[in-house]
Design a protein around this motif. Structure first.
Motif, short mmCIF file in Angstrom:
data_model
loop_
_atom_site.label_atom_id
_atom_site.label_comp_id
_atom_site.label_asym_id
_atom_site.label_seq_id
_atom_site.Cartn_x
_atom_site.Cartn_y
_atom_site.Cartn_z
N UNK A 180 15.51 33.58 54.20
CA UNK A 180 16.52 33.50 52.95
C UNK A 180 17.20 32.10 52.73
N UNK A 181 17.65 31.63 51.47
CA UNK A 181 18.14 30.10 51.62
C UNK A 181 19.58 30.42 52.16
N UNK A 182 19.93 29.20 52.96
CA UNK A 182 20.96 29.18 53.68
C UNK A 182 21.81 27.74 53.27
N UNK A 183 22.98 27.64 53.86
CA UNK A 183 23.64 26.04 53.50
C UNK A 183 22.53 25.35 54.71
N UNK A 184 22.89 23.84 54.34
CA UNK A 184 21.84 23.08 55.31
C UNK A 184 22.44 23.15 56.66
N UNK A 185 23.66 23.19 57.12
CA UNK A 185 23.87 23.43 58.59
C UNK A 185 23.26 24.53 58.98
N UNK A 186 23.42 25.99 58.30
CA UNK A 186 22.90 26.92 58.90
C UNK A 186 21.41 26.93 58.95
N UNK A 187 20.55 26.30 58.06
CA UNK A 187 19.15 26.14 58.10
C UNK A 187 18.81 25.43 59.18
N UNK A 188 19.49 24.22 59.47
CA UNK A 188 19.12 23.42 60.62
C UNK A 188 19.35 23.97 61.78
N UNK A 189 20.29 25.03 62.09
CA UNK A 189 20.76 25.84 63.18
C UNK A 189 19.33 26.71 63.50
N UNK A 190 19.25 27.44 62.43
CA UNK A 190 17.89 28.65 62.67
C UNK A 190 16.79 27.64 63.06
N UNK A 191 16.45 26.59 62.40
CA UNK A 191 15.21 25.55 62.62
C UNK A 191 14.74 25.48 64.13
N UNK A 192 15.69 25.50 65.02
CA UNK A 192 15.57 25.40 66.41
C UNK A 192 14.86 26.66 67.04
N UNK A 193 14.82 27.67 66.49
CA UNK A 193 14.04 28.92 66.97
C UNK A 193 12.64 28.75 66.50
N UNK A 194 12.24 27.97 65.83
CA UNK A 194 10.49 27.60 65.67
C UNK A 194 9.88 26.87 66.78
N UNK A 195 8.63 27.11 66.98
CA UNK A 195 8.04 26.43 67.89
C UNK A 195 7.28 25.19 67.73
N UNK A 196 6.55 25.64 66.33
CA UNK A 196 5.79 24.42 65.93
C UNK A 196 5.98 24.22 64.33
N UNK A 197 5.99 23.37 63.86
CA UNK A 197 5.92 23.28 62.27
C UNK A 197 4.36 22.89 61.72
N UNK A 198 3.90 23.55 60.74
CA UNK A 198 2.65 23.33 60.30
C UNK A 198 2.58 22.66 59.01
N UNK A 199 2.26 21.24 58.85
CA UNK A 199 2.43 20.58 57.55
C UNK A 199 1.44 21.01 56.51
N UNK A 200 1.79 20.66 55.11
CA UNK A 200 1.05 21.03 54.28
C UNK A 200 0.22 19.84 53.58
N UNK A 201 -0.82 20.04 52.91
CA UNK A 201 -1.57 18.76 52.40
C UNK A 201 -2.27 19.22 51.09
N UNK A 202 -2.30 18.46 50.21
CA UNK A 202 -2.22 16.98 50.40
C UNK A 202 -0.48 16.37 50.26
#
Length: 613
Positions: A466-488
């Protein structure tokens, strides 16, 4: 003898020509003379309404359009009535007017186009797509409907075959078009759109929208000698809770006030109390709210402020106002951060700001702008700062075990090829999940899950955050292992946010600026080994790291160690480089040149040093 008075038809032609040439005051005077002689001149009342709307007097515009209809105007004027109602916030009245227009003239493409846009704004996506299709069926060269309809389909994750709203259909329409009202921005996200097609579409759009202004004398003719601080103006629709402000706020504040004077020109009013608008105001010497000004007035204000280099942070992205640039309110104009492509017209921007990874010399033919390369990554970022502790995986909606791949990009950046690759990764890494941002439209979740199922992946392995405040989003991001990029269309702020939180980003470099953003960020972060050679290499890399806990942890440890050592999150150092870059642009203007260049990396330089390409 006095010359005979001009006939109403002559006055109408003269008024129309003046309007098309950007001479609104002359056009208004002529149309008033016309209506004084011929009070029931329907086209005259319609033009009067257009002129009133152009200067922001929507109530008067609406009254003029109604007078045009009363005088027997064509159904097309009903579209103008509807648009005026929309501007006044009366969407019900607007919908009624558009429906009246298509009933009166079923082949009126512009009316279907407006119906599509209004239905989309109301969240009625099925009705919106049906209206866009009707518009294109009425006029196969209706680029606006093609662009908006396909863009909506991409936001919905709707990749099914469509005989009307299809990438190849759009590209063919751009290729044969003589005029364009369709923003070329959608082409940045289409794998089918070549760099050449993107530049040609941008050039057509610029010439179609601002042609007379592009040929008119500029407001600012010559660069001012460097006998005072360089005056930098930043122009943006996004001085608010927006990714652009996240990126630039600390850089603007870090500018050396002995070397530069910083102005910001903001439009598109933010939400009341927006903290990012407050931060931008505090970061600059002078903030000017130009939202209520038309393009001519805004350009005049920028020119009156004596801006040496105007930096456009919006370009062709949503809400952009290139009509300000077209009037040339500053002797040098650069575009940066907002639109990751070419504007297609040198009058709109002299330079695009990039770097050697994001825009190598081989890509210069894809730009109407000269390329000004920073010595490091073109993308600024705020300094590293503490964020709240991450939630538990359960609280974030994630399973207790398994590798978490993430991509918090908007859905429109995804496409069938991206989905093929990501599903191949999920298939090869048992128990893994793909963590995604909640889309603009809730129905996108069902579409994306269905696409996963078609590729043999349980739709339940997609987790929508779900959409969160920027601070809360950054905090939860640390739970991810790897980020997959989109292209192009690569991750920009999305990628630097992941890196900020210690999450490696996996990508590969494409053949456009927008498909090389992540490569630039990864080079700056010292993570070149996170860059694959191509799509197949990216899939193999993601699978290898997904299956190797030790390698994955080593990579994350190395990323965290390098964050403090590099320049990726150093807004003060970035500001020094940016000042030298802008000063070089100004120096070239004084010399009467405009060439691509790469700024030397030596921070001890007392002034901008040019490395010719």
């Amino acid at each position: 003898m006095m010359p005979p008075a001009a006939s109403p038809e002559v006055l109408f032609v003269q008024a129309t020509q003046a309007f098309r040439q950007g001479q609104a005051a002359t056009a208004w005077r002529l149309v008033q003379a016309l209506l004084a002689r011929s009070p029931r001149h329907a086209d005259g009342w319609n033009l009067a309404g257009i002129l009133a709307q152009t200067r922001g007097d929507v109530p008067q515009a609406l009254e003029c359009f109604k007078r045009a209809l009363a005088a027997g105007a064509s159904p097309g004027v009903l579209v103008n009535v509807g648009f005026a109602h929309q501007k006044l916030g009366d969407n019900d009245a607007a919908m009624t007017a558009y429906r009246q227009a298509v009933r009166a003239q079923p082949g009126l493409a512009i009316a279907w186009q407006k119906l599509g846009g209004l239905n989309e704004a109301k969240g009625e996506t099925t009705h919106a797509l049906a209206a866009y299709r009707r518009a294109v069926q009425a006029d196969r060269d209706d680029l606006r409907s093609l662009c908006d309809g396909l863009y909506l389909r991409r936001h919905l994750g709707d990749w099914a075959a469509d005989p009307v709203l299809d990438p190849q259909t759009l590209l063919a329409a751009f290729a044969r078009a003589k005029r364009s009202d369709g923003s070329p921005s959608i082409l940045l996200s289409l794998p089918e759109a070549s760099p050449r097609a993107q530049r040609e579409a941008a050039a057509l759009f610029a010439r179609s929208q601002w042609g007379p202004l592009l040929d008119a004398p500029p407001l600012a003719v010559n660069a001012r000698p460097g006998d005072r601080r360089l005056r930098i103006g930043y122009l943006s629709a996004d001085f608010s809770n927006h990714a652009v402000s996240y990126l630039v706020a600390e850089v603007l504040a870090a500018h050396d006030r002995e070397a530069v004077e910083v102005f910001a020109y903001g439009y598109r009013a933010p939400a009341p109390g927006d903290p990012w608008r407050t931060r931008i105001r505090a970061a600059v010497d002078t903030f000017v709210d130009i939202d209520a000004m038309d393009d001519a007035a805004a350009a005049s204000r920028i020119h009156a402020d004596g801006i040496d280099v105007l930096v456009d942070l919006t370009g062709y992205t949503q809400g952009g106002r290139p009509g300000i640039n077209a009037r040339r309110p500053a002797p040098v104009i650069a575009q940066w951060i907002g639109y990751i492509g070419t504007l297609g017209e040198p009058r709109l921007a002299d330079y695009v700001i990039g770097d050697a990874v994001a825009i190598p010399t081989s890509l210069e033919p894809a730009f109407s702008e000269a390329v000004a390369r920073l010595p490091g990554c073109f993308q600024p970022n705020g300094a590293l700062a503490p964020v709240p502790a991450p939630p538990s995986r359960a609280d974030a909606g994630l399973p207790g075990e398994g590798v978490v791949f993430c991509s918090f990009n908007q859905t429109y950046k995804m496409n069938p090829a991206v989905w093929d690759d990501w599903c191949a990764v999920l298939a090869a890494v048992p128990g893994s999940v793909l963590w995604l941002a909640t889309g603009r439209h809730a129905s996108a979740h069902a579409h994306l899950r269905a696409e996963a199922e078609r590729r043999g992946i349980d739709g339940g392995r997609l987790v929508f955050a779900p959409q969160l405040s920027r601070e809360a989003h950054l905090a939860r991001l640390a739970l991810a292992d790897l980020a997959l990029d989109t292209y192009p269309y690569n991750s920009g702020t999305t990628a630097s946010d992941a890196l900020r939180m210690g999450v490696p980003v996996l990508s590969f470099a494409g053949d456009t600026f927008v498909s090389r953003m992540a490569a630039s960020l990864l080079h700056a972060a010292g993570l070149e080994d996170c860059l694959a050679k191509d799509r197949a290499g990216l899939v193999a890399l993601a699978i290898r790291l997904g299956l190797d806990d030790t390698a994955r942890m080593e990579l994350k440890t190395r990323l965290r160690a390098r964050l403090d050592q590099g320049r990726l999150f150093d807004p003060a150092g970035f500001a020094r480089d940016l000042e030298r870059l802008l000063a070089t642009m100004h120096a070239q203007a004084l010399a009467g040149t405009r060439e691509s260049f790469t700024l030397a990396a030596d921070p001890a330089d007392c002034g901008p040093r040019l490395r010719r390409d």
